[in-house]
Every structure is written in structure tokens, then in C-alpha cells.
Design a protein around this motif. Sequence first.
Motif, PDB file in Angstrom:
ATOM      1  N   GLY A  40      15.003 131.627 -45.233  1.00 43.99           N
ATOM      2  CA  GLY A  40      13.801 132.201 -44.669  1.00 43.99           C
ATOM      3  C   GLY A  40      14.070 132.869 -43.335  1.00 43.99           C
ATOM      4  O   GLY A  40      14.789 132.328 -42.498  1.00 43.99           O
ATOM      5  N   GLY A  41      13.499 134.044 -43.133  1.00 48.72           N
ATOM      6  CA  GLY A  41      13.706 134.784 -41.899  1.00 48.72           C
ATOM      7  C   GLY A  41      14.866 135.752 -41.955  1.00 48.72           C
ATOM      8  O   GLY A  41      14.961 136.657 -41.109  1.00 48.72           O
ATOM      9  N   GLU A  42      15.770 135.600 -42.934  1.00 52.80           N
ATOM     10  CA  GLU A  42      16.891 136.519 -43.066  1.00 52.80           C
ATOM     11  C   GLU A  42      16.446 137.763 -43.843  1.00 52.80           C
ATOM     12  O   GLU A  42      15.703 137.679 -44.809  1.00 52.80           O
TER      13      GLU A  42
ATOM     14  N   THR B 145       5.783 149.075 -40.747  1.00 49.94           N
ATOM     15  CA  THR B 145       5.494 148.034 -41.731  1.00 49.94           C
ATOM     16  C   THR B 145       5.706 146.669 -41.103  1.00 49.94           C
ATOM     17  O   THR B 145       6.383 146.523 -40.092  1.00 49.94           O
ATOM     18  N   GLU B 146       5.146 145.665 -41.737  1.00 50.63           N
ATOM     19  CA  GLU B 146       5.325 144.305 -41.252  1.00 50.63           C
ATOM     20  C   GLU B 146       6.747 143.842 -41.513  1.00 50.63           C
ATOM     21  O   GLU B 146       7.353 144.213 -42.521  1.00 50.63           O
ATOM     22  N   ALA B 147       7.268 143.019 -40.632  1.00 49.43           N
ATOM     23  CA  ALA B 147       8.609 142.461 -40.844  1.00 49.43           C
ATOM     24  C   ALA B 147       8.643 141.716 -42.162  1.00 49.43           C
ATOM     25  O   ALA B 147       7.766 140.922 -42.468  1.00 49.43           O
ATOM     26  N   GLY B 148       9.661 141.995 -42.959  1.00 48.75           N
ATOM     27  CA  GLY B 148       9.781 141.329 -44.248  1.00 48.75           C
ATOM     28  C   GLY B 148       9.227 142.137 -45.391  1.00 48.75           C
ATOM     29  O   GLY B 148       9.452 141.818 -46.549  1.00 48.75           O
ATOM     30  N   GLU B 149       8.488 143.223 -45.087  1.00 51.40           N
ATOM     31  CA  GLU B 149       7.966 144.056 -46.170  1.00 51.40           C
ATOM     32  C   GLU B 149       9.102 144.846 -46.787  1.00 51.40           C
ATOM     33  O   GLU B 149       9.930 145.427 -46.082  1.00 51.40           O
ATOM     34  N   PRO B 150       9.202 144.894 -48.112  1.00 50.45           N
ATOM     35  CA  PRO B 150      10.348 145.551 -48.731  1.00 50.45           C
ATOM     36  C   PRO B 150      10.320 147.058 -48.573  1.00 50.45           C
ATOM     37  O   PRO B 150       9.278 147.664 -48.400  1.00 50.45           O
ATOM     38  N   GLN B 151      11.504 147.638 -48.645  1.00 51.24           N
ATOM     39  CA  GLN B 151      11.631 149.078 -48.578  1.00 51.24           C
ATOM     40  C   GLN B 151      11.158 149.714 -49.870  1.00 51.24           C
ATOM     41  O   GLN B 151      10.894 149.048 -50.864  1.00 51.24           O
ATOM     42  N   SER B 152      11.063 151.035 -49.857  1.00 51.87           N
ATOM     43  CA  SER B 152      10.717 151.731 -51.089  1.00 51.87           C
ATOM     44  C   SER B 152      11.877 151.631 -52.073  1.00 51.87           C
ATOM     45  O   SER B 152      13.032 151.548 -51.689  1.00 51.87           O
TER      46      SER B 152
ATOM     47  N   VAL C  51      18.440 138.712 -38.569  1.00 53.59           N
ATOM     48  CA  VAL C  51      17.188 138.019 -38.259  1.00 53.59           C
ATOM     49  C   VAL C  51      16.530 138.763 -37.112  1.00 53.59           C
ATOM     50  O   VAL C  51      17.201 139.302 -36.214  1.00 53.59           O
ATOM     51  N   TYR C  52      15.204 138.823 -37.145  1.00 49.96           N
ATOM     52  CA  TYR C  52      14.458 139.519 -36.102  1.00 49.96           C
ATOM     53  C   TYR C  52      14.391 138.667 -34.830  1.00 49.96           C
ATOM     54  O   TYR C  52      14.374 137.430 -34.890  1.00 49.96           O
ATOM     55  N   ARG C  53      14.325 139.382 -33.699  1.00 43.47           N
ATOM     56  CA  ARG C  53      14.129 138.736 -32.399  1.00 43.47           C
ATOM     57  C   ARG C  53      12.915 139.355 -31.720  1.00 43.47           C
ATOM     58  O   ARG C  53      12.562 140.513 -31.985  1.00 43.47           O
TER      59      ARG C  53
END
Length: 447
Positions: free
Chosen positions: A85-87, A157-164, A33-35
Amino acid sequence: MTGTRVFVARLTGSGVFDPAGDRLGRIRDVLVVYRKDNAPRVVGLLAELPGKRRVFISIGRVSSIGSGQVITTGPISDRKFEQRGGEVRLLAEFLGRKVTFNDGSGEAEIEDAAIEETGPGEWAISQLFVRRPRQAGAPFAKGPTALVPWSLITEKTEAGEPQSAEALIASYSELRPADLANTLLDLPQERMLEVAEELPDDRLADVLEEMDESDQIEIMAQLDDERAADVLDEMEPDDAADLIAQLPEERGEHLLELMEPEEADDVRLLLSFGADTAGGLMTPEPIILSAESTVAEGLAMIRRNETAPALAAAVCITLPPYESPTGRFLGMVHFQRMLRYPPHERLGALIDPGLEPISVDTPAAEVSRILASYNLVSVPVIDENHRLVGVVTVDDVLDYLLPDDWRSHDDEDTPASAAMSKRAPKKRPAKKSAAPAAKPVTRGRRG
């Protein structure tokens, strides 16, 4: 715990053990999870238990990570994993994201992440292994890499945006097809289809062979006809036939026309038989040699990497031609028997006299009884002219007998007989005429 640095891409597939040393499962991913002001915190691990069940292991229940294994503090819950959510899953969603260096030196792409213990029962991302863009003047060279602390980079990228999709495929490059299939099915549907599009034809073919038919059809529906035909060319003929049989008739026929002629012919042959017969179960590409071939030639054929273990258990001896449907079938020679004779010995002299072939119309139930009764790995299949058209292997029979959802079946206590009773025969057009089934005789034994 020692605070050992662990790279996530290398952690996948590691065994999970309880304090007594009993193996519980395998690691499939790491959740963070992001901090706001610090590096993302590890909240737990995604593990796969026997039976393909995915479960969550809280990081607080982990006593050790490292040396290719994870040790828990005790038993773990078998409750099915559900991402909250958030993970963020590091392998499935994080690797491949873009970052910028805080010193203004440019951008890079994340290829791996190191997690490290920050306190008792607490882990966090400590460093990132990143790759910068390739340098001008070197179009075929990869860009330089660097291992940088989290504090020195910022995600572009925005947090939560998927990788390639390419990064995800690279992170799973060492997984076996069955494990990769389960991993893809655990992704969101849109993500799964995106990754499937990027897989090489042969890799996607291997993965599709490990999926249920409903999942196969869902992925094939997203592929254009040219790509779908290329993937079918790479699949085993019996798996390709099962898949085409489930597609709309018009598209199935169109895909057969786009396939390589030799591959399409094998599939058409299998589609001409009922799925609950030897002809529908068989593999039409056994190892075929002449009676004059030597033991050395036979062993060389079964040593080929592309030969499946069940097919490598024996070679078939026929008269010319040596492509199915062959000339008259003469018999089989098992590899154990070949190992007992000198390299120059003729295979025609080593044929097992106690193994009779079966007809293409032999019922699947009879085929399974034959394999079990005579401890066989495979049994040859002939047509009405006594020509070899294929072999039925033990894995062909298991695929037929097991329930349609056996790959995702979680209940390990279900009796095998009950599982088999759930199996509905696949629908394929049956051949109009065929010779009666020939039964094996009891004299002699394999090898």
C-alpha cells in the motif's frame, strides 16, 4: 554513484547485474512513494528473473543505474513481488496522468519521468517529460512537449489514480509479445482488461498467443464478438484453433462465422483433427512453391518479415494448386541447400530424398520422435490423397509437450520429463478417417 539522470521508460528492459558482472534479470518497473513536500521517492525496482519470476529490489541494494544496466550490491531475494500500500509503479500506474503548471500556463500529460540520485542509496523523481494539449487549428499535430522539474507542476488527478490505457500501451511499445503478456498479467485484473481493450488487433493477437488458455479466455470474454473475430483473424491458425476449442461451442461457431473466410477455413481444418495428432499440431500455412520455381524465388519467400523462423527453414514443393490442401506433395527443400546452388537452379532438382511426410493422424509422440531423430525443424503433413495440408514445426511440438502453465512456471529445477507428464491433451473432435502414418526413411540428410 554519479547521480546520473535516468528516464524510466528507457530503463525498462535493462539488465540487472551483480558485482561480478553476472546477469540476474531485467528491469520491469520502478516503485515510488509520495511525500508531502517533496517529489516522490524511489523505494525500489521491479525486476524479472529467469523463469518469469517478478521480484523486488530495494533501492538501497542498487549501486549503479545507467547505461542500460543496473548493478546491485550483491545477490537479490527471489521472493515473489507483492506491491504494498502506498507504492506506485511508474510505468504501470503513473505515466499518462494529468498535471497542471503552477504558473497557471495550462495542463499537460506525463509521458516520462526522470529519476535522479539525491544521496547515497536515495533516488527520487527529479523531472517530468510532459506533453501539452494540441493547439487549435492543428487537429492532426501533437501538442508541444516540455521537460519540467517536479516542483513546477501539480498532479491534476488524485494520487493513486491509474494512468490512461493509451499511455501504458505507449510505454510498453518496445516490449516483445511474451514480455508484454507477462507485464499485463502482473496488473490488477480490471486494469489488464482495460489495456487489452485498447491494444491494436495484431498486437493483442500476439499477446494472447503468449498467454495460458485460462487468461486468453478471460480476455476474450470481455471483447464483443466483432472485435474478438478480428483478433482471431490476426492469430496464427493453430493458436486460434486452440483458443476457440476452449470457448463455449455456440460462441466459438459464431466467431468462426464472423472471421475472414480464408482464416476461418484454416481454423476449421485444425479443429477437425485431434489435438494430439499431427493434424491438430500443424501450421496450415507453410511456404509452398512449384518444382519449376528457382532458388531465387525460394529465398525471396523465406526472407519475408512475416514468416516465422521455423517455417522459413524449408519450402514445400507440390503440384498445383499451391494453397493447402495442395496438389500432390513432391518434397521439401531446406534453405541451407538452396544457399549452395545458383539462383537459377530449379527447386524440383533439390528436393531432400530422405524426408518422408507424415499423415494427419500421426500421434504427437511419434511426431516429436521424428523431429528429434532426424534433427528436423519441421516435417510436412499430408492427407489420404497425398496432398500437403500443413507442416508441424518444432515449436508446435514444444507447445504441446510443455505443461499448460509453462509460461508462468517458476520452478526451474523441475525435470523436463516431469513437466511433460503434467500435460493433458486438449480436447478436440477427432477426424473420422485418415491415412496411416508414413515414417521417414533414414537415407540422406537435410541440406
